[in-house]
Design an enzyme around this catalytic site. Structure first.
Site, mmCIF file in Angstrom:
data_model
loop_
_atom_site.group_PDB
_atom_site.id
_atom_site.type_symbol
_atom_site.label_atom_id
_atom_site.label_comp_id
_atom_site.label_asym_id
_atom_site.label_seq_id
_atom_site.Cartn_x
_atom_site.Cartn_y
_atom_site.Cartn_z
ATOM 1 N N ARG A 13 0.831 -1.206 0.000
ATOM 2 C CA ARG A 13 0.000 0.000 0.000
ATOM 3 C C ARG A 13 0.867 1.257 0.000
ATOM 4 O O ARG A 13 2.010 1.258 0.438
ATOM 5 C CB ARG A 13 -0.946 0.002 1.197
ATOM 6 C CG ARG A 13 -0.268 0.193 2.551
ATOM 7 C CD ARG A 13 -0.444 1.592 3.106
ATOM 8 N NE ARG A 13 0.257 1.724 4.373
ATOM 9 C CZ ARG A 13 1.375 2.415 4.520
ATOM 10 N NH1 ARG A 13 1.936 3.001 3.498
ATOM 11 N NH2 ARG A 13 1.950 2.505 5.708
ATOM 12 N N GLN B 243 -3.827 2.468 9.005
ATOM 13 C CA GLN B 243 -4.198 2.458 7.595
ATOM 14 C C GLN B 243 -3.704 1.215 6.856
ATOM 15 O O GLN B 243 -4.312 0.784 5.875
ATOM 16 C CB GLN B 243 -3.668 3.707 6.896
ATOM 17 C CG GLN B 243 -2.165 3.763 6.770
ATOM 18 C CD GLN B 243 -1.701 4.948 5.950
ATOM 19 O OE1 GLN B 243 -2.362 5.390 5.020
ATOM 20 N NE2 GLN B 243 -0.542 5.478 6.309
ATOM 21 N N ASP B 244 -2.626 0.595 7.330
ATOM 22 C CA ASP B 244 -2.061 -0.546 6.615
ATOM 23 C C ASP B 244 -3.075 -1.672 6.454
ATOM 24 O O ASP B 244 -3.320 -2.167 5.355
ATOM 25 C CB ASP B 244 -0.829 -1.080 7.355
ATOM 26 C CG ASP B 244 0.311 -0.080 7.371
ATOM 27 O OD1 ASP B 244 0.094 1.057 6.911
ATOM 28 O OD2 ASP B 244 1.397 -0.433 7.842
ATOM 29 N N ARG B 245 -3.655 -2.103 7.555
ATOM 30 C CA ARG B 245 -4.575 -3.238 7.498
ATOM 31 C C ARG B 245 -5.880 -2.866 6.806
ATOM 32 O O ARG B 245 -6.495 -3.713 6.153
ATOM 33 C CB ARG B 245 -4.828 -3.792 8.891
ATOM 34 C CG ARG B 245 -5.214 -2.772 9.919
ATOM 35 C CD ARG B 245 -5.210 -3.387 11.304
ATOM 36 N NE ARG B 245 -5.050 -2.375 12.323
ATOM 37 C CZ ARG B 245 -3.866 -1.989 12.804
ATOM 38 N NH1 ARG B 245 -2.762 -2.537 12.353
ATOM 39 N NH2 ARG B 245 -3.780 -1.067 13.730
#
Length: 327
Positions: free
Chosen positions: A17, A140-142
């Site tokens: 991402r 935000q990553d997951r």
């Protein structure tokens, strides 16, 4: 005897991402815009077996080496392959694909039964697993890896306290202009980058608090700029995002090579910022093809790798979106 299973083989990918705007405010009750990209990924493959066996990847997870020098070279070049090295922690991606793949395999269909676990609650499952392993990273990553595509994320304290998670709004990926990925072979360590600022924020440092709020606001402005296709504004916001991060973390924490990637892009007039905490940069050329050629040549001369960003489409179906707890 072959065990009874849902299917014979289950395969899943988790894509890398890019934090386009607002990062790192996601861990400070802020807002971000993130993009799931198909350039790099991690994958897992599950097959029926009478025993639980973890098979290493034949290239990335070697357990035998021809020499000590080969071991060292493989550790440097391969141990954290690009999809992991530049955009998110290894463990986080493994947790995500394990949950997507292994749980359905055991007939616990968390990701298949939309009525049991709402889509905006699914990233929390990954968060809880990360906490058990002591992994520290942004929210935000997951979310990006569960939703895919282009997502605006609101992590405001009001929403987090009320819902137990943020409000995540998918956006049309066609709103994005052409973006470019720049990276080097020796990324920074995100844990070190986050550490001092996090503690100062917790201590109520006025500069950190106000600057982080400003960073969060950039995502709100960026969402508006994308919807209006105001790409000059988007370029300005990207540059400002990095400048604010730099003012909080300082050059020593960000690292000389990471700073150099940003500078190389900016010397051509391109907008640039970190994709995450370092190790890679996302760049945008508002002046079009001639500027893109300048950027590509500048990166080659500087020894950096550059490639167009391939945006991964949304992973969600209409049923997923309808199952949102904030819908």
């Amino acid at each position: 005897m072959k065990p009874t299973t849902l299917v014979d083989v289950i395969e899943h990918k988790a894509y890398a991402r890019i934090g386009l705007l607002g990062n790192p405010s996601d861990v400070y009750y802020g807002n971000t815009i993130s993009i799931s990209i198909a350039n790099f990924w991690a994958s897992v493959k599950l097959e029926p077996s009478d025993r639980l066996v973890i098979n290493p990847h034949p290239y990335h997870d070697l357990v035998e080496f021809d020499s000590l020098n080969y071991l060292v070279s493989m550790e440097v070049c391969v141990w954290l392959w690009p999809s992991v090295k530049y955009f998110t922690s290894t463990a986080k991606i493994i947790i995500l694909i394990f949950m997507r793949g292994f749980l359905p395999y055991l007939m616990i269909q968390i990701f298949l039964d939309r009525h049991q676990v709402k889509v905006d609650e699914r990233p929390t499952l990954i968060l809880e697993a990360e906490k058990e392993l002591g992994i520290v990273a942004g929210l935000q990553d997951r979310v990006a890896q569960v939703y895919g595509g282009l997502v605006f994320m609101d992590f405001s304290k009001t929403q987090m306290d009320r819902l137990g998670h943020g409000i995540y709004t998918p956006m049309d990926i066609s709103l994005l202009p052409p973006l470019y990925l720049i990276y080097a072979d020796n990324p920074s360590d995100s844990g070190k980058v986050h550490s001092t600022v996090r503690q100062r924020w917790l201590n109520g440092d006025e500069f950190i608090r106000s600057t982080m709020n400003e960073v969060a606001n950039l995502a709100v402005e960026g969402r508006r700029a994308l919807l209006e296709k105001d790409y000059a504004k988007l370029a300005s916001l990207m540059n400002h995002n990095f400048d604010l991060r730099r003012s909080m973390f300082g050059d020593d924490a960000l690292g000389a090579i990471n700073l150099r990637m940003v500078e190389v892009a900016r010397d051509t007039g391109a907008a640039s910022k970190f994709t995450g905490s370092g190790g890679a940069v996302v760049a945008f050329c508002p002046d079009g093809p001639p500027q893109i050629e300048l950027l590509q040549e500048a990166c080659r001369k500087a020894g950096f790798i550059i490639q167009p960003v391939q945006v991964a489409p949304s992973f969600l179906k209409d049923l997923d979106l309808g199952s949102s707890s904030s819908a």
